[in-house]
Design an enzyme around this catalytic site. Structure first.
Site, PDB file in Angstrom:
ATOM      1  N   ARG A   1      -3.270  11.633   2.103  1.00  0.00           N
ATOM      2  CA  ARG A   1      -3.445  10.538   1.135  1.00  0.00           C
ATOM      3  C   ARG A   1      -4.536  10.812   0.089  1.00  0.00           C
ATOM      4  O   ARG A   1      -4.380  10.520  -1.093  1.00  0.00           O
ATOM      5  CB  ARG A   1      -3.802   9.274   1.931  1.00  0.00           C
ATOM      6  CG  ARG A   1      -4.392   8.119   1.140  1.00  0.00           C
ATOM      7  CD  ARG A   1      -4.756   6.988   2.105  1.00  0.00           C
ATOM      8  NE  ARG A   1      -5.553   5.943   1.490  1.00  0.00           N
ATOM      9  CZ  ARG A   1      -5.042   4.829   0.955  1.00  0.00           C
ATOM     10  NH1 ARG A   1      -3.750   4.643   0.917  1.00  0.00           N
ATOM     11  NH2 ARG A   1      -5.840   3.903   0.444  1.00  0.00           N
TER      12      ARG A   1
ATOM     13  N   TYR B   1       3.745   1.912  -0.921  1.00  0.00           N
ATOM     14  CA  TYR B   1       4.964   1.147  -1.037  1.00  0.00           C
ATOM     15  C   TYR B   1       4.652  -0.316  -0.734  1.00  0.00           C
ATOM     16  O   TYR B   1       3.517  -0.617  -0.364  1.00  0.00           O
ATOM     17  CB  TYR B   1       6.018   1.666  -0.017  1.00  0.00           C
ATOM     18  CG  TYR B   1       5.615   1.549   1.434  1.00  0.00           C
ATOM     19  CD1 TYR B   1       6.027   0.457   2.203  1.00  0.00           C
ATOM     20  CD2 TYR B   1       4.811   2.496   2.056  1.00  0.00           C
ATOM     21  CE1 TYR B   1       5.660   0.337   3.539  1.00  0.00           C
ATOM     22  CE2 TYR B   1       4.436   2.370   3.384  1.00  0.00           C
ATOM     23  CZ  TYR B   1       4.867   1.298   4.116  1.00  0.00           C
ATOM     24  OH  TYR B   1       4.489   1.171   5.429  1.00  0.00           O
TER      25      TYR B   1
ATOM     26  N   HIS C   1      -2.441   8.442  -4.720  1.00  0.00           N
ATOM     27  CA  HIS C   1      -2.361   8.773  -3.297  1.00  0.00           C
ATOM     28  C   HIS C   1      -1.273   9.823  -3.096  1.00  0.00           C
ATOM     29  O   HIS C   1      -0.125   9.626  -3.475  1.00  0.00           O
ATOM     30  CB  HIS C   1      -2.083   7.511  -2.476  1.00  0.00           C
ATOM     31  CG  HIS C   1      -3.258   6.569  -2.482  1.00  0.00           C
ATOM     32  ND1 HIS C   1      -3.146   5.233  -2.707  1.00  0.00           N
ATOM     33  CD2 HIS C   1      -4.583   6.835  -2.301  1.00  0.00           C
ATOM     34  CE1 HIS C   1      -4.363   4.686  -2.653  1.00  0.00           C
ATOM     35  NE2 HIS C   1      -5.248   5.638  -2.411  1.00  0.00           N
ATOM     36  N   ALA C   2      -1.692  10.925  -2.486  1.00  0.00           N
ATOM     37  CA  ALA C   2      -0.872  12.131  -2.475  1.00  0.00           C
ATOM     38  C   ALA C   2       0.523  11.928  -1.890  1.00  0.00           C
ATOM     39  O   ALA C   2       1.507  12.475  -2.374  1.00  0.00           O
ATOM     40  CB  ALA C   2      -1.613  13.220  -1.707  1.00  0.00           C
ATOM     41  N   ARG C   3       0.617  11.113  -0.833  1.00  0.00           N
ATOM     42  CA  ARG C   3       1.891  11.017  -0.119  1.00  0.00           C
ATOM     43  C   ARG C   3       2.879  10.053  -0.763  1.00  0.00           C
ATOM     44  O   ARG C   3       4.028   9.961  -0.321  1.00  0.00           O
ATOM     45  CB  ARG C   3       1.619  10.583   1.318  1.00  0.00           C
ATOM     46  CG  ARG C   3       0.932   9.218   1.466  1.00  0.00           C
ATOM     47  CD  ARG C   3       0.456   9.060   2.897  1.00  0.00           C
ATOM     48  NE  ARG C   3      -0.258   7.813   3.128  1.00  0.00           N
ATOM     49  CZ  ARG C   3      -0.805   7.496   4.317  1.00  0.00           C
ATOM     50  NH1 ARG C   3      -0.718   8.346   5.318  1.00  0.00           N
ATOM     51  NH2 ARG C   3      -1.430   6.369   4.471  1.00  0.00           N
ATOM     52  N   GLU C   4       2.474   9.352  -1.802  1.00  0.00           N
ATOM     53  CA  GLU C   4       3.344   8.360  -2.429  1.00  0.00           C
ATOM     54  C   GLU C   4       4.217   9.055  -3.482  1.00  0.00           C
ATOM     55  O   GLU C   4       4.066   8.853  -4.683  1.00  0.00           O
ATOM     56  CB  GLU C   4       2.480   7.233  -3.020  1.00  0.00           C
ATOM     57  CG  GLU C   4       1.678   6.529  -1.930  1.00  0.00           C
ATOM     58  CD  GLU C   4       0.541   5.623  -2.430  1.00  0.00           C
ATOM     59  OE1 GLU C   4       0.407   5.445  -3.657  1.00  0.00           O
ATOM     60  OE2 GLU C   4      -0.208   5.102  -1.587  1.00  0.00           O
TER      61      GLU C   4
ATOM     62  N   ARG D   1     -10.595   4.075  -4.158  1.00  0.00           N
ATOM     63  CA  ARG D   1     -11.791   3.359  -3.698  1.00  0.00           C
ATOM     64  C   ARG D   1     -13.014   3.940  -4.393  1.00  0.00           C
ATOM     65  O   ARG D   1     -14.136   3.593  -4.085  1.00  0.00           O
ATOM     66  CB  ARG D   1     -11.971   3.518  -2.177  1.00  0.00           C
ATOM     67  CG  ARG D   1     -10.851   2.963  -1.321  1.00  0.00           C
ATOM     68  CD  ARG D   1     -10.790   1.433  -1.380  1.00  0.00           C
ATOM     69  NE  ARG D   1      -9.851   0.885  -0.420  1.00  0.00           N
ATOM     70  CZ  ARG D   1      -8.524   0.863  -0.571  1.00  0.00           C
ATOM     71  NH1 ARG D   1      -7.974   1.368  -1.676  1.00  0.00           N
ATOM     72  NH2 ARG D   1      -7.735   0.348   0.357  1.00  0.00           N
TER      73      ARG D   1
ATOM     74  N   HIS E   1       1.699   3.021  -7.563  1.00  0.00           N
ATOM     75  CA  HIS E   1       1.549   3.404  -6.154  1.00  0.00           C
ATOM     76  C   HIS E   1       2.848   3.071  -5.407  1.00  0.00           C
ATOM     77  O   HIS E   1       3.799   2.558  -5.982  1.00  0.00           O
ATOM     78  CB  HIS E   1       0.406   2.607  -5.516  1.00  0.00           C
ATOM     79  CG  HIS E   1      -0.964   2.992  -5.978  1.00  0.00           C
ATOM     80  ND1 HIS E   1      -1.865   3.657  -5.195  1.00  0.00           N
ATOM     81  CD2 HIS E   1      -1.596   2.804  -7.175  1.00  0.00           C
ATOM     82  CE1 HIS E   1      -2.990   3.859  -5.852  1.00  0.00           C
ATOM     83  NE2 HIS E   1      -2.859   3.353  -7.069  1.00  0.00           N
TER      84      HIS E   1
ATOM     85  N   GLU F   1       3.224  -1.414  -6.673  1.00  0.00           N
ATOM     86  CA  GLU F   1       3.528  -0.781  -5.393  1.00  0.00           C
ATOM     87  C   GLU F   1       5.052  -0.718  -5.343  1.00  0.00           C
ATOM     88  O   GLU F   1       5.710  -1.746  -5.163  1.00  0.00           O
ATOM     89  CB  GLU F   1       3.007  -1.608  -4.211  1.00  0.00           C
ATOM     90  CG  GLU F   1       1.488  -1.749  -4.144  1.00  0.00           C
ATOM     91  CD  GLU F   1       0.786  -0.535  -3.548  1.00  0.00           C
ATOM     92  OE1 GLU F   1       1.479   0.420  -3.130  1.00  0.00           O
ATOM     93  OE2 GLU F   1      -0.456  -0.541  -3.502  1.00  0.00           O
TER      94      GLU F   1
ATOM     95  N   TYR G   1      -5.023  -7.758   0.244  1.00  0.00           N
ATOM     96  CA  TYR G   1      -6.305  -7.805   0.961  1.00  0.00           C
ATOM     97  C   TYR G   1      -7.393  -7.368  -0.005  1.00  0.00           C
ATOM     98  O   TYR G   1      -7.118  -6.643  -0.965  1.00  0.00           O
ATOM     99  CB  TYR G   1      -6.280  -6.867   2.175  1.00  0.00           C
ATOM    100  CG  TYR G   1      -5.518  -5.586   1.936  1.00  0.00           C
ATOM    101  CD1 TYR G   1      -6.027  -4.586   1.111  1.00  0.00           C
ATOM    102  CD2 TYR G   1      -4.258  -5.373   2.511  1.00  0.00           C
ATOM    103  CE1 TYR G   1      -5.315  -3.411   0.878  1.00  0.00           C
ATOM    104  CE2 TYR G   1      -3.540  -4.205   2.273  1.00  0.00           C
ATOM    105  CZ  TYR G   1      -4.084  -3.232   1.465  1.00  0.00           C
ATOM    106  OH  TYR G   1      -3.382  -2.079   1.222  1.00  0.00           O
TER     107      TYR G   1
HETATM  108 ZN   LIG Z   1      -1.463   4.158  -3.184  1.00  0.00          ZN
END
Ligand SMILES: [Zn+2]
Ligand SMILES: *[C@@H]1O[C@H](CO)[C@@H](O)[C@H](O)[C@H]1NC(C)=O
Ligand SMILES: *[C@@H]1O[C@H](CO)[C@@H](O)[C@H](O)[C@H]1NC(C)=O
Length: 417
Positions: free
Chosen positions: A234, A306, A176-179, A252, A304, A378, A356
């Site tokens: 993201r 957070y 995920h780009a923003r992490e 996903r 990943h 995470e 989840y």
């Molecule tokens: Zn992620």
């Protein structure tokens, strides 16, 4: 804002004027305690642009879920009003996103070249992959496993003493780009490997007997986009036929209960599962590499942020895995080790029941390929800064995570199969 983005093409190093500004945008935290409050949140998500930070989408919100979300500036007071009306206790995690980002961004402009305690842009990371391989020829080699949608080279670093029939551990960062803390950890890991090999007992034993395959950034296009256009992007940057919205959620997009739960079929959603499993060049390249080298790869780690969690399969179903007890034991011991350095607290468990249900994740897919040690980290924090974790936390985060990864790797080495 978006119309401006449509007008512009490729940009150079710091095209500040083309960057999405987050002035006045807030990040809220709420915990819905009854059905009415859940509906208030759903309505918010429907009627204004809400960016879910935790969980990944409104569909994953249940009673008692801690929900962190970002609201555009001109809808913040309306959002607060609605939250107050419904009696939802809310907190403001970040009061002005752009102000917080500006304070951090000063650091980026000041520094050039590669720094382990700073966030590096892709250009810098790419050069680093070549440098670290060249400087450590007996320990690190660089392989290319594919190209991205925008035609960037996907580099994988193989770290370990050359040897015959060595088993390996695959670790990737930057899904995920923003992490941003995630790629920072992959770089940190490789640096620590070359720095402490031959000096520190555990690392030496690991690298003598195992190979680590480290993919520093999977979603390179997305990562570049977070540096040049939109810090909180993201997904990937692929174009979706018939939609004005770009990108697929790479986590996903794997063939593990693909798009059955906790994922969206709408290309405009942050959890869009893609047009088919492995529709993204990036996920396909990763899956191809692992499939080809299945006899070698004995553990899969994906990093990943957070939330401070250590998760293991399954996420696409509540069913537990065959070695659920073993995975639970490893996870419990790993988070205990991680906490020894700074007291950082992690939760752990199977993805579906711990956070989840979500289908199409790489950890579940890898597990179902036969890799029985499969974990998702995470990293920090638990929401104070979320995706915009300050650079001052890179060092402590990477140090504690390194302990955790070494612990898992040592376990795998003692339990090779
Ligand atoms: Zn992620
Ligand atoms: C989607 O990607 C295409 C190709 O890179 C680009 O031309 C277009 O501007 C993007 N659209 C949005 C909304 O970002
Ligand atoms: C992975 O598998 C391919 C195809 O069998 C092989 O050419 C390659 O050497 C393997 N890579 C590694 C790093 O073992």
């Amino acid at each position: 804002m978006w119309s401006l983005l449509l007008l512009v093409g490729v940009t150079s190093a710091f095209p500040d004027i083309l960057r999405h500004k987050y002035d006045g945008e807030k990040v809220f935290r709420v915990i819905p305690h009854n059905q009415e409050q859940l509906e208030v949140l759903s309505n918010l998500a429907k009627h204004m642009q809400v960016d879910f930070w935790h969980p990944d989408s409104i569909a994953q919100v249940k009673l008692g879920t801690t929900v962190d979300f970002r609201v555009e500036a001109d809808r913040c007071s309306e959002a607060e009003h609605l939250l107050q009306l419904s009696g939802l206790n809310y907190g403001v995690l970040i009061d002005d996103l752009q102000a917080t980002l500006d304070a951090q961004f000063d650091n980026h402009v000041r520094s050039s070249g590669h720094h382990y305690e700073k966030y590096n842009n892709w250009e810098t990371i790419e050069a680093w992959t070549a440098d670290i391989a060249n400087e450590n020829p007996g320990l690190v080699s660089r392989l290319q496993i594919g190209t991205t949608f925008e035609n960037r080279n996907m580099y994988l670093l193989k770290v370990g003493k050359p040897g015959v029939n060595k088993k390996g551990i695959f670790m990737d960062c930057g899904f995920h780009a923003r992490e941003w803390i995630s790629p920072a950890f992959c770089q940190w890991f490789v640096r620590e490997a070359v720095r402490t090999y031959g000096k520190e007992t555990i690392m030496t034993e690991l690298l003598d007997n195992l190979d680590f395959y480290v993919l520093p950034v999977l979603n390179i296009d997305g990562y570049v986009y977070t540096w040049t256009k939109s810090r909180l992007w993201r997904k990937t940057r692929s174009v979706n036929a018939g939609s004005r919205c770009n990108g697929t959620d790479p986590n996903r997009n794997f063939d593990a209960g693909w798009c059955t739960v906790g994922a969206s079929k709408n290309p405009c959603d942050e959890t869009y599962c893609g047009s088919a499993p492995e529709s993204e060049k990036e996920t396909k390249a990763l899956a191809d590499f692992i499939r080809k080298n299945l006899s070698t790869i004995k553990a899969y780690l994906t990093i990943h942020s957070y939330s401070q969690l250590l998760l293991y399969p399954y996420s696409y179903t509540y069913d537990v895995t065959k070695n659920n007890v073993e995975l639970n034991t490893i996870a419990k011991a790993t988070v205990k080790e991680l906490g020894t350095l700074y007291g950082t607290k992690y939760s752990y468990g199977p993805g579906a029941s711990t956070i989840y249900p979500a289908a199409g994740g790489s950890d579940d897919w890898a597990y179902d390929q036969g890799i029985k040690y499969s974990f998702t980290f995470e990293l920090r924090d638990t929401g104070r800064y979320g995706f915009i974790l300050p650079e001052s936390q890179i060092k402590p985060t990477c140090e504690e995570t390194l302990i955790a990864v070494k612990y898992i790797a040592s376990y795998v080495l003692e339990h090779l199969y």
